[in-house]
Motif scaffolding. Structure first.
Motif, PDB file in Angstrom:
ATOM      1  N   ALA A  11       0.834  -1.208   0.000  1.00 19.57           N
ATOM      2  CA  ALA A  11       0.000   0.000   0.000  1.00 19.57           C
ATOM      3  C   ALA A  11       0.869   1.258   0.000  1.00 19.57           C
ATOM      4  N   ASP A  12       1.937   1.234   0.769  1.00 16.73           N
ATOM      5  CA  ASP A  12       2.851   2.384   0.802  1.00 16.73           C
ATOM      6  C   ASP A  12       3.569   2.564  -0.530  1.00 16.73           C
ATOM      7  N   GLU A  13       3.950   1.465  -1.154  1.00 14.92           N
ATOM      8  CA  GLU A  13       4.688   1.521  -2.424  1.00 14.92           C
ATOM      9  C   GLU A  13       3.860   2.109  -3.547  1.00 14.92           C
ATOM     10  N   ILE A  14       2.582   1.741  -3.613  1.00 14.65           N
ATOM     11  CA  ILE A  14       1.797   2.108  -4.794  1.00 14.65           C
ATOM     12  C   ILE A  14       0.733   3.178  -4.531  1.00 14.65           C
ATOM     13  N   GLY A  15       0.476   3.499  -3.286  1.00 12.12           N
ATOM     14  CA  GLY A  15      -0.518   4.520  -2.965  1.00 12.12           C
ATOM     15  C   GLY A  15      -1.917   3.945  -2.833  1.00 12.12           C
ATOM     16  N   ALA A  16      -2.767   4.688  -2.161  1.00  7.46           N
ATOM     17  CA  ALA A  16      -4.106   4.201  -1.809  1.00  7.46           C
ATOM     18  C   ALA A  16      -4.975   3.886  -3.025  1.00  7.46           C
ATOM     19  N   ASP A  17      -4.991   4.768  -4.013  1.00  5.04           N
ATOM     20  CA  ASP A  17      -5.847   4.541  -5.179  1.00  5.04           C
ATOM     21  C   ASP A  17      -5.415   3.308  -5.960  1.00  5.04           C
ATOM     22  N   ASP A  18      -4.133   3.208  -6.224  1.00  6.20           N
ATOM     23  CA  ASP A  18      -3.628   2.050  -6.958  1.00  6.20           C
ATOM     24  C   ASP A  18      -3.760   0.778  -6.136  1.00  6.20           C
ATOM     25  N   PHE A  19      -3.610   0.890  -4.815  1.00  2.00           N
ATOM     26  CA  PHE A  19      -3.758  -0.277  -3.957  1.00  2.00           C
ATOM     27  C   PHE A  19      -5.174  -0.838  -4.063  1.00  2.00           C
ATOM     28  N   ALA A  20      -6.164   0.025  -4.027  1.00  2.86           N
ATOM     29  CA  ALA A  20      -7.556  -0.426  -4.161  1.00  2.86           C
ATOM     30  C   ALA A  20      -7.768  -1.142  -5.488  1.00  2.86           C
ATOM     31  N   GLU A  21      -7.153  -0.632  -6.540  1.00  2.16           N
ATOM     32  CA  GLU A  21      -7.254  -1.263  -7.861  1.00  2.16           C
ATOM     33  C   GLU A  21      -6.566  -2.627  -7.874  1.00  2.16           C
ATOM     34  N   VAL A  22      -5.400  -2.715  -7.238  1.00  2.67           N
ATOM     35  CA  VAL A  22      -4.671  -3.990  -7.158  1.00  2.67           C
ATOM     36  C   VAL A  22      -5.490  -5.022  -6.390  1.00  2.67           C
ATOM     37  N   VAL A  23      -6.109  -4.603  -5.290  1.00  3.81           N
ATOM     38  CA  VAL A  23      -6.932  -5.519  -4.502  1.00  3.81           C
ATOM     39  C   VAL A  23      -8.095  -6.035  -5.346  1.00  3.81           C
ATOM     40  N   ALA A  24      -8.775  -5.144  -6.043  1.00  5.15           N
ATOM     41  CA  ALA A  24      -9.915  -5.551  -6.877  1.00  5.15           C
ATOM     42  C   ALA A  24      -9.477  -6.530  -7.961  1.00  5.15           C
ATOM     43  N   LEU A  25      -8.354  -6.247  -8.605  1.00  2.00           N
ATOM     44  CA  LEU A  25      -7.833  -7.136  -9.649  1.00  2.00           C
ATOM     45  C   LEU A  25      -7.435  -8.487  -9.068  1.00  2.00           C
ATOM     46  N   PHE A  26      -6.766  -8.472  -7.921  1.00  6.77           N
ATOM     47  CA  PHE A  26      -6.375  -9.702  -7.242  1.00  6.77           C
ATOM     48  C   PHE A  26      -7.599 -10.571  -6.963  1.00  6.77           C
ATOM     49  N   LEU A  27      -8.624  -9.988  -6.362  1.00  2.56           N
ATOM     50  CA  LEU A  27      -9.820 -10.757  -6.015  1.00  2.56           C
ATOM     51  C   LEU A  27     -10.470 -11.343  -7.258  1.00  2.56           C
ATOM     52  N   GLU A  28     -10.570 -10.548  -8.305  1.00  3.30           N
ATOM     53  CA  GLU A  28     -11.195 -11.009  -9.554  1.00  3.30           C
ATOM     54  C   GLU A  28     -10.412 -12.167 -10.176  1.00  3.30           C
ATOM     55  N   GLU A  29      -9.102 -11.999 -10.290  1.00  2.00           N
ATOM     56  CA  GLU A  29      -8.281 -13.030 -10.934  1.00  2.00           C
ATOM     57  C   GLU A  29      -8.220 -14.313 -10.104  1.00  2.00           C
ATOM     58  N   VAL A  30      -8.028 -14.166  -8.815  1.00  2.00           N
ATOM     59  CA  VAL A  30      -7.923 -15.353  -7.957  1.00  2.00           C
ATOM     60  C   VAL A  30      -9.245 -16.108  -7.929  1.00  2.00           C
ATOM     61  N   GLU A  31     -10.334 -15.392  -7.797  1.00  2.00           N
ATOM     62  CA  GLU A  31     -11.630 -16.068  -7.751  1.00  2.00           C
ATOM     63  C   GLU A  31     -11.955 -16.748  -9.073  1.00  2.00           C
ATOM     64  N   GLY A  32     -11.517 -16.178 -10.181  1.00  2.00           N
ATOM     65  CA  GLY A  32     -11.689 -16.831 -11.478  1.00  2.00           C
ATOM     66  C   GLY A  32     -10.910 -18.132 -11.557  1.00  2.00           C
ATOM     67  N   GLU A  33      -9.685 -18.122 -11.055  1.00  2.00           N
ATOM     68  CA  GLU A  33      -8.872 -19.347 -11.056  1.00  2.00           C
ATOM     69  C   GLU A  33      -9.428 -20.375 -10.080  1.00  2.00           C
ATOM     70  N   LEU A  34      -9.933 -19.923  -8.948  1.00  2.00           N
ATOM     71  CA  LEU A  34     -10.513 -20.856  -7.980  1.00  2.00           C
ATOM     72  C   LEU A  34     -11.742 -21.551  -8.553  1.00  2.00           C
ATOM     73  N   ASP A  35     -12.521 -20.825  -9.339  1.00  2.00           N
ATOM     74  CA  ASP A  35     -13.690 -21.437  -9.980  1.00  2.00           C
ATOM     75  C   ASP A  35     -13.275 -22.587 -10.888  1.00  2.00           C
TER      76      ASP A  35
END
Length: 110
Positions: A11-35
């Motif tokens: 979060a410190d490295e990329i900033g709050a806005d980009d961190f939120a985007e990374v989290v959303a992308l992570f959840l989407e990609e991981v959940e797709g692979e888990l399916d």
């Protein structure tokens, strides 16, 4: 379950806005692979998927989930794919996600 020092570092490295985007992308990609995890019968595909999940999890501090994916990755590589329990992997992810989201909510500045 969560390595919060890694979360804070990212979060410190990329900033709050980009961190939120990374989290959303992570959840989407991981959940797709888990399916897909339940349908994988090829050991190589299973190994690759678990490797991807492990790497994604480590990047965002999901340490317990990453460890379980690493175990499954090794089992697939050794030809023991039948020992991998997709339901345990998914359950661990869901518990990790719940803890992560609750922790993020507590960490937000007021």
């Amino acid at each position: 379950m969560i390595t919060w020092s890694r979360v804070d570092e990212l979060a410190d490295e990329i900033g709050a806005d980009d961190f939120a985007e990374v989290v959303a992308l992570f959840l989407e990609e991981v959940e797709g692979e888990l399916d897909r995890l339940y349908d994988l019968t090829d050991a190589n595909a299973l190994e690759r998927t678990l490797h991807f999940l492990k790497g994604s999890a480590l990047n965002l501090g999901f340490s317990e989930f990453a460890a379980l994916c690493q175990l499954g990755e090794r089992q697939a590589a050794q030809g023991n794919s039948s020992d991998i329990r997709a339901d345990r992997v998914v359950d661990c992810y869901n518990r990790s996600k719940s803890e992560f989201m609750a922790g993020l909510e507590q960490r937000r500045p007021t």
